[in-house]
Design a protein around this motif. Structure first.
Motif, PDB file in Angstrom:
ATOM      1  N   LEU A   9       0.832  -1.201   0.000  1.00 39.05           N
ATOM      2  CA  LEU A   9       0.000   0.000   0.000  1.00 39.05           C
ATOM      3  C   LEU A   9       0.870   1.256   0.000  1.00 39.05           C
ATOM      4  N   SER A  10       1.953   1.210   0.778  1.00 32.15           N
ATOM      5  CA  SER A  10       2.820   2.388   0.863  1.00 32.15           C
ATOM      6  C   SER A  10       3.560   2.619  -0.441  1.00 32.15           C
ATOM      7  N   GLY A  13       0.860   3.982  -2.848  1.00 37.22           N
ATOM      8  CA  GLY A  13       0.575   5.385  -2.553  1.00 37.22           C
ATOM      9  C   GLY A  13       1.738   6.272  -2.984  1.00 37.22           C
ATOM     10  N   ILE A  17       1.909   9.513  -5.524  1.00 38.04           N
ATOM     11  CA  ILE A  17       2.517  10.813  -5.184  1.00 38.04           C
ATOM     12  C   ILE A  17       3.505  11.222  -6.278  1.00 38.04           C
ATOM     13  N   TRP A  68     -12.460  10.088  -0.196  1.00 42.23           N
ATOM     14  CA  TRP A  68     -12.227   8.759   0.374  1.00 42.23           C
ATOM     15  C   TRP A  68     -13.418   8.343   1.239  1.00 42.23           C
ATOM     16  N   GLN A  77      -8.076   5.616   8.546  1.00 42.47           N
ATOM     17  CA  GLN A  77      -7.712   5.343   9.942  1.00 42.47           C
ATOM     18  C   GLN A  77      -6.528   6.222  10.346  1.00 42.47           C
ATOM     19  N   GLN A  78      -6.594   6.799  11.524  1.00 39.39           N
ATOM     20  CA  GLN A  78      -5.459   7.592  11.989  1.00 39.39           C
ATOM     21  C   GLN A  78      -5.451   7.730  13.505  1.00 39.39           C
TER      22      GLN A  78
ATOM     23  N   LEU B  17      -1.235   9.893  -0.338  1.00 37.35           N
ATOM     24  CA  LEU B  17      -0.858   9.975   1.077  1.00 37.35           C
ATOM     25  C   LEU B  17      -1.775   9.114   1.941  1.00 37.35           C
ATOM     26  N   ILE B  18      -3.068   9.110   1.634  1.00 38.97           N
ATOM     27  CA  ILE B  18      -4.020   8.327   2.422  1.00 38.97           C
ATOM     28  C   ILE B  18      -3.765   6.828   2.226  1.00 38.97           C
ATOM     29  N   ILE B  19      -3.638   6.393   0.962  1.00 43.65           N
ATOM     30  CA  ILE B  19      -3.431   4.975   0.665  1.00 43.65           C
ATOM     31  C   ILE B  19      -2.119   4.481   1.283  1.00 43.65           C
ATOM     32  N   SER B  20      -1.093   5.323   1.221  1.00 39.29           N
ATOM     33  CA  SER B  20       0.218   4.905   1.739  1.00 39.29           C
ATOM     34  C   SER B  20       0.248   4.887   3.267  1.00 39.29           C
ATOM     35  N   GLY B  21      -0.772   5.454   3.908  1.00 42.89           N
ATOM     36  CA  GLY B  21      -0.824   5.487   5.371  1.00 42.89           C
ATOM     37  C   GLY B  21      -0.163   6.717   5.973  1.00 42.89           C
ATOM     38  N   MET B  22       0.283   7.640   5.122  1.00 38.38           N
ATOM     39  CA  MET B  22       1.047   8.777   5.633  1.00 38.38           C
ATOM     40  C   MET B  22       0.178   9.894   6.201  1.00 38.38           C
ATOM     41  N   ALA B  23      -1.148   9.815   5.961  1.00 39.96           N
ATOM     42  CA  ALA B  23      -2.025  10.795   6.596  1.00 39.96           C
ATOM     43  C   ALA B  23      -2.244  10.433   8.066  1.00 39.96           C
ATOM     44  N   ASN B  24      -1.637   9.332   8.475  1.00 37.55           N
ATOM     45  CA  ASN B  24      -1.729   8.857   9.862  1.00 37.55           C
ATOM     46  C   ASN B  24      -0.401   9.119  10.580  1.00 37.55           C
TER      47      ASN B  24
END
Lengths: 142, 146
Positions: A9-10, A13, A17, A68, A77-78, B17-24
């Motif tokens: 996923l990273s 993403g 970017i 989203w 999730q955060q 950013l959201i998909i990569s988890g970086m918004a967390n």
């Protein structure tokens, strides 16, 4: 708090970017550096074209999470640090440092490194070092 | 047209950013926590982005004389490793390590409305404004902000 390692996923993403940065360069000729774009919206020396393009890019960023939310079953999730003083200080340092140092994770860390800019490579090494040290101090030494 | 593509770029950037988890911020702070709950994901985000941007910029600047809807590719021209660069990057890193947010993820996470984000973003914008004032050399800033 622990988070799961998400290599695919990273990476995915990250590819998005990168694609966004190339798209902005191909169409507008601008570096996708968020601190530069965000601060150009209100900088005195910005012309109206720079202001407009920057504002639209930031608007796109702001629309991503609501989109989203509509397309999936909730917000991403955060977990965000809750201390108001910590977050206020962090915000001031991030905003000031990024503009004073001519860029942040996107401008230096992604776009600058991709251009082979020595300034950006040095800046990235410096902010990575102080960030690692800060977490070492706050999580393990105090 | 240029504005539409700027909006689209911002949207793709935010979704990335959201998909990569970086918004967390938890994921960012864990990346920075080598001796604790280390999560290497952030390296994959930067790596993935550079994988596209590096050949992309190279190809654009070699094969095109100008962007589709603007007069020139605005590549930063500064070369010198001035103290300002080092100090700014150092200060930025401390803030990043404290809050787990850098500018892109903070703006992307703003609509989610966590209390910490609602405090962070206005302070970040104030810091940016202060740096623009403090620098006081608009000509350098114009050419130099990456």
């Amino acid at each position: 708090m622990e988070t799961a390692f998400t290599p695919w996923l990273s990476l995915g993403g990250g590819l998005m970017i990168g694609a966004s940065a190339v798209l902005l360069m191909a169409t507008n000729g601008r570096i996708a550096g968020i601190s530069g774009l965000a601060s150009r919206i209100f900088a005195r020396d910005s012309d109206s074209e720079a202001r407009g393009v920057s504002a639209m890019f930031v608007l796109g960023l702001l629309l991503a999470a609501p989109l989203w939310f509509l397309a999936s079953d909730g917000w991403p999730q955060q977990w965000v640090p809750a201390s108001p003083i910590l977050m206020a200080v962090a915000g001031l340092l991030v905003g000031f440092g990024a503009v004073f140092g001519s860029g942040c994770t996107s401008g230096h860390g992604v776009c600058g490194i991709s251009r082979g800019s020595v300034r950006s490579i040095v800046a990235t090494l410096v902010f990575m070092a102080t960030a690692f040290l800060t977490v070492l101090v706050t999580r393990h030494l105090i | 047209m240029k504005q539409i593509f700027a909006l689209l770029s911002g949207l793709i950037f935010g979704l990335g950013l959201i998909i990569s988890g970086m918004a967390n911020p938890a994921k960012v702070l864990n990346f920075l926590d080598l001796f604790g709950t280390w999560d290497p994901s952030l390296a994959f985000v930067m790596g993935g982005a550079i994988l596209i941007t590096s050949p992309g910029f190279f190809w654009l600047t070699r094969t095109r004389s100008r962007p589709l809807f603007a007069t020139a590719f605005r590549m930063p021209q500064k070369r010198d490793l001035e103290p300002k660069l080092i100090v700014g990057a150092g200060v930025f890193g401390i803030g990043w390590g404290l809050g787990g947010f850098c500018p892109g993820p903070a703006l992307t996470a703003l609509p989610i409305g966590a209390a910490g984000t609602l405090i962070f973003v206005p302070c970040m914008l104030a810091g940016m404004w202060a740096a623009r004032q403090f620098s006081g050399r608009p000509s350098l800033l114009k050419a130099g902000t990456e």
